[in-house]
Motif scaffolding. Structure first.
Motif, short mmCIF file in Angstrom:
data_model
loop_
_atom_site.label_atom_id
_atom_site.label_comp_id
_atom_site.label_asym_id
_atom_site.label_seq_id
_atom_site.Cartn_x
_atom_site.Cartn_y
_atom_site.Cartn_z
N HIS A 1 -3.80 6.27 -2.41
CA HIS A 1 -2.93 5.10 -2.20
C HIS A 1 -3.06 4.15 -3.39
CE1 HIS A 1 -3.40 6.64 1.91
NE2 HIS A 1 -2.27 5.98 2.21
N LEU A 2 -2.02 3.37 -3.57
CA LEU A 2 -2.00 2.32 -4.57
C LEU A 2 -1.81 0.99 -3.85
CD1 LEU A 2 0.22 2.18 -7.74
CD2 LEU A 2 0.51 0.46 -5.97
N VAL B 1 -6.45 1.50 -7.05
CA VAL B 1 -6.25 2.85 -6.54
C VAL B 1 -7.30 3.13 -5.47
CG1 VAL B 1 -6.20 5.30 -7.13
CG2 VAL B 1 -5.25 3.63 -8.71
N ARG C 1 7.54 9.96 -12.17
CA ARG C 1 6.26 9.66 -11.54
C ARG C 1 5.46 8.72 -12.44
NH1 ARG C 1 3.79 13.63 -8.27
NH2 ARG C 1 1.97 13.70 -9.64
N GLN D 1 9.55 4.59 -0.15
CA GLN D 1 8.46 3.71 0.27
C GLN D 1 8.85 2.25 0.00
OE1 GLN D 1 4.29 5.08 -0.10
NE2 GLN D 1 5.05 6.27 -1.84
N CYS E 1 0.86 -1.17 0.00
CA CYS E 1 0.00 0.00 0.00
C CYS E 1 0.90 1.23 0.00
CB CYS E 1 -0.93 -0.01 1.21
SG CYS E 1 -2.20 1.27 1.16
N LEU E 2 1.03 1.86 -1.16
CA LEU E 2 1.94 2.98 -1.34
C LEU E 2 1.16 4.28 -1.48
CD1 LEU E 2 4.38 1.40 -3.96
CD2 LEU E 2 4.49 1.29 -1.47
N GLU E 3 1.69 5.34 -0.91
CA GLU E 3 1.03 6.64 -0.99
C GLU E 3 1.22 7.25 -2.37
OE1 GLU E 3 2.20 9.25 2.12
OE2 GLU E 3 1.59 7.88 3.73
N LEU E 4 0.15 7.90 -2.84
CA LEU E 4 0.18 8.62 -4.10
C LEU E 4 0.11 10.13 -3.81
CD1 LEU E 4 -2.42 6.55 -6.19
CD2 LEU E 4 0.07 6.26 -6.12
N LEU F 1 8.22 -1.53 -1.12
CA LEU F 1 7.44 -2.35 -2.04
C LEU F 1 7.96 -3.78 -1.95
CD1 LEU F 1 5.33 -2.43 -4.43
CD2 LEU F 1 7.32 -2.24 -5.95
N VAL G 1 8.52 7.60 -8.28
CA VAL G 1 9.45 6.50 -8.51
C VAL G 1 10.80 7.11 -8.86
CG1 VAL G 1 7.61 4.96 -9.29
CG2 VAL G 1 8.86 6.33 -10.96
N LEU H 1 2.42 7.98 -8.45
CA LEU H 1 3.40 7.36 -7.57
C LEU H 1 4.79 7.91 -7.89
CD1 LEU H 1 4.19 5.13 -5.46
CD2 LEU H 1 4.49 3.59 -7.42
#
Length: 324
Positions: free
Chosen positions: A255-256, A321, A244, A295, A230-233, A297, A240, A238
């Motif tokens: 979140h993703l 999402v 992005r 973050q 669960c990654l914040e957007l 993953l 990276v 996102l």
């Protein structure tokens, strides 16, 4: 028969904060509904309240009947405890036959044979292993021919091989029974559930098939607890390394969510590169903890990476999402 549960209850105890449980759940005839949640979420309290084991403020109704003041033996439910709760001064056969004091029961010897423990009939609970005790506890619950079963994490105290074996036994036993089963164990939930209800702080936050709940969680809490990344957007994208990734949703997503098994490693269609922070062997594969712009993953790979960086792809059909 089906089981409709409506609980609105509050609990108070000296030295503890007031805790409330509110749930409306339906279990179809022959269905197993697993209530999944972390320690302290109220899942066992919910089950025990339905069974009639706790004093509380509020109301409990089961299949349209107000059972708030009914005793446990009046509720027509079979209960399997986490610690088995076998009577130590009774033999195994006497334990299984105990429900005959209140209900018409099945033959205890037939049930012990069904669970493969006929040879334990004259033994006493303190001499049994955890797996043996669990089989006897299940036989005792079945003996009273309940309208439905309530099971409170009955596999949690067992070693892994025994748990795996009894999980298969449980799946067979519950195949044609109506049951509510509470656990914090994701593997057990996916193995035996027809549907899953996720609970948090005494409230049900998502109900669906195991595939729906695990593959398409509808909140960051459900995503994290069911084992998804669960990654914040930020503005629907996102961050990276080097840029992005936009996941649409009009920039409303916060979140993703994506399960580790769906993250593609060393893909020819990589979205970005990520640093490998940790590698852990899990049975026949490796779990990688990757750093994505600060973050974490998680992903799986058949072999450990050769260096400290891997190419990563996030399949869009496997990404959910979420809005917090």
């Amino acid at each position: 028969m089906s089981l409709d549960v409506s609980v609105s209850a509050a609990f108070t105890a000296e030295g503890a904060d007031r805790f409330e449980v509110a749930a409306d759940l339906s279990v179809a005839d022959g269905e197993t509904l697993v209530v999944l949640g972390p320690s302290g979420s109220g899942k066992s309290l919910l089950l025990e309240t339905v069974a009639g084991f706790h004093d509380h403020e509020g109301q409990v109704a089961v299949s349209g009947r107000d059972l708030t003041d009914a005793s446990p033996e009046e509720r027509g439910l079979g209960f399997v405890f986490q610690d088995y709760a076998l009577f130590p001064h009774m033999t195994v056969r006497e334990n299984v036959a105990f429900g005959g004091k209140y209900h018409e029961t099945r033959d205890p010897d037939d049930l012990l044979a069904e669970f493969g423990v006929s040879d334990l009939a004259e033994r006493y609970p303190p001499t049994l292993s955890g797996g043996e005790s669990q089989r006897v506890a299940l036989a005792r619950a079945l003996a009273v021919r309940p309208d439905a079963f309530l099971l409170d994490e009955p596999l949690s105290a067992l070693d892994v091989p025994t748990r795996q074996t009894l999980r298969e036994v449980l799946a067979d036993v519950l195949a044609d029974e109506t049951a509510m089963y509470v656990t914090h164990n994701r593997t057990t939930a996916r193995a035996i559930a027809d549907r899953v209800a996720v609970i948090r702080d005494g409230e049900i936050v998502q109900v669906g098939t195991p595939e729906a709940v695990f593959e398409r969680p509808d909140s960051p809490f459900a995503a994290r607890f069911t084992g998804a990344n669960c990654l914040e957007l930020a503005d629907g994208a996102l961050a990276v390394p080097g840029g992005r990734l936009d996941f649409g949703d009009g920039g409303n997503g916060t979140h993703l969510a994506v399960r580790p098994e769906h993250v593609a490693i060393d893909s020819t269609d990589a979205d970005f590169s990520a640093s490998v922070e940790r590698v852990v062997r899990e049975d026949g594969r490796y779990r990688l903890a990757l750093d994505v712009s600060g973050q974490r993953l998680d992903a799986y790979a058949p072999e450990p990476p050769e260096d400290g960086e891997v190419a990563v792809a996030l399949p869009r059909d496997r990404v959910t999402v979420l809005s917090a």
